[in-house]
Design an enzyme around this catalytic site. Sequence first.
Site, PDB file in Angstrom:
ATOM      1  N   LYS A 112      -0.400 -12.457  -9.359  1.00 28.80           N
ATOM      2  CA  LYS A 112      -0.196 -11.097  -9.837  1.00 28.80           C
ATOM      3  C   LYS A 112       1.109 -10.960 -10.628  1.00 28.80           C
ATOM      4  O   LYS A 112       1.245 -10.083 -11.466  1.00 28.80           O
ATOM      5  CB  LYS A 112      -0.167 -10.114  -8.664  1.00 28.80           C
ATOM      6  CG  LYS A 112      -1.358 -10.174  -7.707  1.00 28.80           C
ATOM      7  CD  LYS A 112      -2.531  -9.416  -8.208  1.00 28.80           C
ATOM      8  CE  LYS A 112      -3.637  -9.117  -7.216  1.00 28.80           C
ATOM      9  NZ  LYS A 112      -4.106 -10.157  -6.320  1.00 28.80           N
TER      10      LYS A 112
HETATM   11  C1  LIG Z   1      -5.457 -10.417  -5.945  1.00 29.40           C
HETATM   12  C2  LIG Z   1      -5.754 -11.748  -5.378  1.00 29.40           C
HETATM   13  C3  LIG Z   1      -7.007 -12.353  -5.500  1.00 29.40           C
HETATM   14  C4  LIG Z   1      -8.170 -11.644  -6.158  1.00 29.40           C
HETATM   15  O1  LIG Z   1      -7.959 -11.450  -7.523  1.00 29.40           O
HETATM   16  P1  LIG Z   1      -8.841 -10.378  -8.326  1.00 29.40           P
HETATM   17  O2  LIG Z   1      -8.262 -10.337  -9.683  1.00 29.40           O
HETATM   18  O3  LIG Z   1      -8.682  -9.085  -7.584  1.00 29.40           O
HETATM   19  O4  LIG Z   1     -10.248 -10.861  -8.290  1.00 29.40           O
HETATM   20  C5  LIG Z   1      -7.175 -13.630  -5.016  1.00 29.40           C
HETATM   21  N1  LIG Z   1      -6.166 -14.278  -4.396  1.00 29.40           N
HETATM   22  C6  LIG Z   1      -4.943 -13.737  -4.244  1.00 29.40           C
HETATM   23  C7  LIG Z   1      -3.886 -14.512  -3.540  1.00 29.40           C
HETATM   24  C8  LIG Z   1      -4.689 -12.457  -4.732  1.00 29.40           C
HETATM   25  O5  LIG Z   1      -3.478 -11.917  -4.577  1.00 29.40           O
END
Ligand SMILES: *Cc1c(COP(=O)(O)O)cnc(C)c1O
Length: 463
Positions: A112
Amino acid sequence: MRYVSTRGTAPVLPFHEAMLTGLARDGGLYVPEHIPTFSLGEIRALAGLPYEEVARRVMLPFLGDSFTEDELAEDIARAYAGFAHPARAPLKQLDANHFLLELFHGPTLAFKDFAMQLIGQLFQRELTRRGSRVTIVGATSGDTGSAAIEAFRGLENVDVFILYPHGRVSEVQRRQMTTPAEDNVHALALDGHFDDCQARVKDMFNDFGFRDAVGLAGVNSINWARVLAQVVYYFTAATALGAPDRGVDFTVPTGNFGDIFAGDIARRMGLPIGRLVIATNQNDILHRCLTTGVYETHEVIPSISPSMDIQVSSNFERALFHAYGGDGAAVAQLMDELKTTGRFTVSQGALEALREIFASGRVSEDETAATITRTWAATRELLCPHSAVGVAVAEAHLDPARPMVTLATAHPAKFPAAVEAATGLHPPLPPHMETLYERPERVTEVPNDLAALETLIQERRHA
Ligand SMILES: *Cc1c(COP(=O)(O)O)cnc(C)c1O
């Protein structure tokens, strides 16, 4: 470059407006009116360039007149300067034809950060230019919230309120949200699941009176600017492995469908991606939908990969929009049906269109833990449980014709309990986070109630 809503009736917006708005006013998500494409030569030229340079080239065609090339380059440089690896998104080899894309070297140890660090810079630039401020409200299953608070803390023109499901995030995730001392960031522990948090945020966006009064802005994964920032690492990984002269498959641990949808954008831009494989844990609405054509919400079952414990996968609406040939009315109808009945059926044509791009797999809790154990034994790579879901699904989808890249979405130290249970090893936090357990926490417990939340935000925000 203009952005249209997946439900067809919201105003058409330039990039910076779509970025600040988040959710479209008709309840839909913004998508580019058309997707720019790169020639084989342009893609070939990306191989071996610094991450920041690839980011500039990949994102620029999507910005229109919103930011200049120099402004973009400056913000990209600031966004990724704090990453703990010079490659930003390094590739590790797991097996002859299977690679791991480590997306966890940012400040909060999850992918993120790639998007959030950049949109922090872009928000700041745009809000300073117009001399206004916004109130960012976001829902998180853990990682979005910590990344948002880290990216926006101390910025002058923004208040950030993050709703997370009380008691359902890991201790590292919670502390990353509750320990920053800057008074423009606010962690709210909501009595409910992630889907409740997400639903209340959507309610606030649909309450136009409140939305306009506080200058509501969204940074959840529905924000187009976040998706765009994530397109970049598909290009760096694929070109490192021989694209565009050979195709590459990707497997993506998936929750809200933002990360994997970025891969679909890269593919539509001309990157030769063979298949995009959706990896889900036991909360498998997307796997069921791809398999049966029926998208139907169930109860969330908490898992050891909590960032994927969701049932309503918001960005899937963007894939549906493409699968329905850009028919916003058709998408709006499906979403109405979902709201009233908890399910909808994808048309045969749209399902076929989705299956041409996406494959899918689901992994049980036991298989996830076994994958962490097995991968550690075979390669000395410690996987977080989300990345392990990805690796397990990828192994079932290996194609000798193409390399497979699995996205490692978080650092193992962010989910130490699951990693320790599977390997006996306690993954240490990286040096910049060593004092996390000593800092005081600041959090407000809130009910799952729209009016109460709106009042609290009105009171706490800086006017
Ligand atoms: C947010 C997240 C996901 C999922 O990603 P999306 O874009 O919501 O599909 C998977 N793994 C981790 C560690 C995350 O923080």
